[in-house]
Design a protein around this motif. Sequence first.
Motif, short mmCIF file in Angstrom:
data_model
loop_
_atom_site.label_atom_id
_atom_site.label_comp_id
_atom_site.label_asym_id
_atom_site.label_seq_id
_atom_site.Cartn_x
_atom_site.Cartn_y
_atom_site.Cartn_z
N SER A 49 0.81 -1.20 0.00
CA SER A 49 0.00 0.00 0.00
C SER A 49 0.86 1.27 0.00
O SER A 49 0.64 2.19 -0.79
CB SER A 49 -0.91 -0.07 1.22
N GLU A 50 1.86 1.29 0.87
CA GLU A 50 2.73 2.48 0.95
C GLU A 50 3.50 2.69 -0.34
O GLU A 50 3.68 3.81 -0.82
CB GLU A 50 3.72 2.32 2.12
N GLN A 110 1.31 4.11 -2.95
CA GLN A 110 1.12 5.53 -2.67
C GLN A 110 2.28 6.35 -3.23
O GLN A 110 2.08 7.40 -3.84
CB GLN A 110 1.02 5.73 -1.15
N PHE A 112 4.15 5.49 -5.73
CA PHE A 112 4.03 5.48 -7.20
C PHE A 112 3.11 6.60 -7.66
O PHE A 112 3.38 7.30 -8.63
CB PHE A 112 3.43 4.16 -7.69
N ASN A 124 -1.88 -7.17 -3.12
CA ASN A 124 -3.27 -6.75 -2.88
C ASN A 124 -3.32 -5.37 -2.23
O ASN A 124 -4.15 -4.54 -2.60
CB ASN A 124 -3.98 -7.76 -1.98
N GLY A 125 -2.44 -5.14 -1.24
CA GLY A 125 -2.39 -3.83 -0.60
C GLY A 125 -2.13 -2.74 -1.62
O GLY A 125 -2.75 -1.67 -1.60
N ILE A 133 -5.30 -2.11 -3.88
CA ILE A 133 -6.39 -1.38 -3.22
C ILE A 133 -6.04 0.10 -3.10
O ILE A 133 -6.85 0.98 -3.40
CB ILE A 133 -6.68 -1.99 -1.84
N THR A 134 -4.82 0.39 -2.66
CA THR A 134 -4.43 1.79 -2.48
C THR A 134 -4.39 2.53 -3.81
O THR A 134 -4.91 3.64 -3.92
CB THR A 134 -3.06 1.88 -1.79
N ASN A 168 -7.88 3.29 -4.75
CA ASN A 168 -8.45 4.40 -3.97
C ASN A 168 -7.94 5.74 -4.45
O ASN A 168 -8.60 6.76 -4.30
CB ASN A 168 -8.11 4.23 -2.48
N PRO A 181 -12.82 -7.45 -4.00
CA PRO A 181 -13.97 -6.58 -4.33
C PRO A 181 -13.62 -5.09 -4.31
O PRO A 181 -14.24 -4.31 -5.03
CB PRO A 181 -14.99 -6.92 -3.23
N GLU A 182 -12.62 -4.69 -3.51
CA GLU A 182 -12.29 -3.27 -3.40
C GLU A 182 -11.86 -2.67 -4.74
O GLU A 182 -11.95 -1.46 -4.92
CB GLU A 182 -11.16 -3.05 -2.39
#
Lengths: 377, 365
Positions: free
Chosen positions: B227-228, B231, B233, B250-251, B254-255, B258, B275-276
């Motif tokens: 996720s980080e 972010q 990128f 997956n992290g 999702i990020t 978003n 699903p996200e």
Amino acid sequence: MDVILVGLFSLAIIKATPLVYGALCGILGERSGVINIGIEGMMLIGAFMAFMGSALFGKWTGAAFSPNLALIVGLAIGVLSAALVAALHAVLSIHYKIDQVISGTVINLLAAGITDYAANVYIDPSHLSGVGVFPEVPIPLLSQIPILGKIFFSQQPMVYFMFGLVIFLQYAIFNTPWGLRMRSVGEHPSAADTVGINVNRTRYINVILGGALAGLGGAFLVLESVGRFQKLMTAGRGFIALAVMIFGRWTPVGAFLAALLFGFAEALGVRLQFGDINHLYALVVIIAVIVLFVGAVGLIRSWVIRSRSSRSLVVNLSLIGLGALTLIAAKLIQFPDMAIPIEFLGLLPYILTILALTGLVRKAVGPAAIGRPYEKQ
Amino acid sequence: MHKKIFWKFFIALAATSILLAACAPAPSAGGATEEEAGCKLKIGYVSDVGKINDQSFNQASWTGVQAGAEALGLDSSCYSFIETADSADYETNINSFVQEGYNVIVTSGFAMGQVTRKVASENPDVLFIGIDQQQVNENFEPDPYDNVAGLNFHEDIGGFLAGATAGLMTKSNVVGGVFGCQFIPAVARYEVGYHNGVTYVNPDASIIDVYHPGSIDQCFSDSAFGSETAQSFINEGADVVYGAGGLTANGALITACNQGAMVIGTDMDQFLTLPEVKDCILTSAMKDIVTGVSDLIVAASDGTFQGGDTYGPSMLAPFHNLDSQVPDGVKTQLIDIANKLSTGEIDPCAPFQDSNPNTFCIPVK
């Protein structure tokens, strides 16, 4: 260069945030004499419950409220649940006087098992999906400052809250009666008892408050980072938080700086893979900056304590000189284009921590009464 | 008195936690004799570090085992799985199936390859299926055993197609990729293929690829890292993010989603599993693990099982919700590239400057 610095440091702060929350949990516990090795488990429970709270709230209320409300509800539930787990740790280690390390370990195992099982039952079959993450909230005016504004003042709310908490706790622990009592209970509980401080009550309050903070750290991973609970998503951050706490000498500001160093090194491991910076150049510059920093801190310290030792003055000045010379040399030398192996980038946090530990930290001694249950004599 | 009650509580707590932590239903010990009569084949599956429902690699493998068992009409008591929690337990987990008398043992992940081969050489009567395990010795020379089938995939082809999609769809000309362990050949092939795919269709695009630098116990399960990284990128201007690396990826997906970027998944059709990201996932670089595993299990049952390497296909998943946003020109171009890849006209695994040396490219037949 600006873009790179901003990217690097904002990533460092995001990576440091859960570590700081975890370390603050450790500090509250240990300053009052209770070892908390269960931070990892408390964070995991906090993360899981924060996800369940926000996702279920979002699902049940439909689109009636803004997703931020669901996130806040999730946050509250995550924090409360982690505080409950901490209460279990408190009961086990204060009331029943079990070995605090064992109790913490039990909590870690329990949290891993429960969240795993509950995710299998409640998240996966129903494809429960998250409601997103807290948006970035740039602070007016301050976020306009070049470079620093982007790094410190264009973050998500829980990062700001972390900044505030670090300052608040640093003040509260060392400048208020509450903090004094906490520290006395951790250093010399029988003395604290004789002046009328309720040792066990202080410890209960601290451990449970600490659990709430660990819950914040876990909730951060779900509500500001990933947006979804993934099994074992804390991935050892609770243990690194313990190291950060010791590295920061059991002070909030110290822990913040230590976490920042750790986060910076991790961010560097990511950033260097982008391939637009010369790896050798970056490493030389960072080591030079650390050497420079160590020298400067030493100089300031000896000035503050009015030390007249000429030896330390020479050492510090030569460190500063060495750092500055290396920086200038790095600008002039054409470094060969060579990629550092990724495994080594993964080691960077640990290497930088060792470098900083040897240069910056004097002997780290924890509170004296740590790990010992209090018994009235 | 007080203490006694407490200790009971404590022991119960510790026992529960250990049970829950090892919540994988271990192969049912004892009491299974009655059902065993109905099992013409007992199939055990040992997952790589991670979870059976990781919406990715392990899940696909287990689904394949289930599909194979169902094709043979096996009762659900005839096949079970063990989730590996720690890479140190690979051998223990495989051996516990051997001791329970399982005939076919499926293990997934490159990291378990040598252990699988070791246990297989000690138990020549048991058949083994190793997913992502090239049948090679320590020096990476082909060395097939009669009772081990290695199921491998052209991840470089899947990665190349993902890269071509990213390169054609990006508007900012910056694309990113978050990957699991760089020392796992399948992951390395995804990355090298992705890089080559982007460059093939869009030589001007800048590609930022990041591997998780941790050990096997972390690099597929650290979703916050993914996720980080995603972010950062986005901060660099990336508008397409590819993720190949279990929960870590997956992290990232999702990020990135978003933050308004388009994403590309891996291994399974992640539109269905995550699903996200359903409103921003372009496609996924799939490998058909399910069919591959299930076919090998059927082969194990009817006696056509052959040791050595087999190769399964790697392809793109449908565009789903973003189908209308993908221009027809892009679609035809992707089909054209897929044809060229299958004839060997394009080499998806070609090395480039600083490319990952762990790819161990599989020649296209």
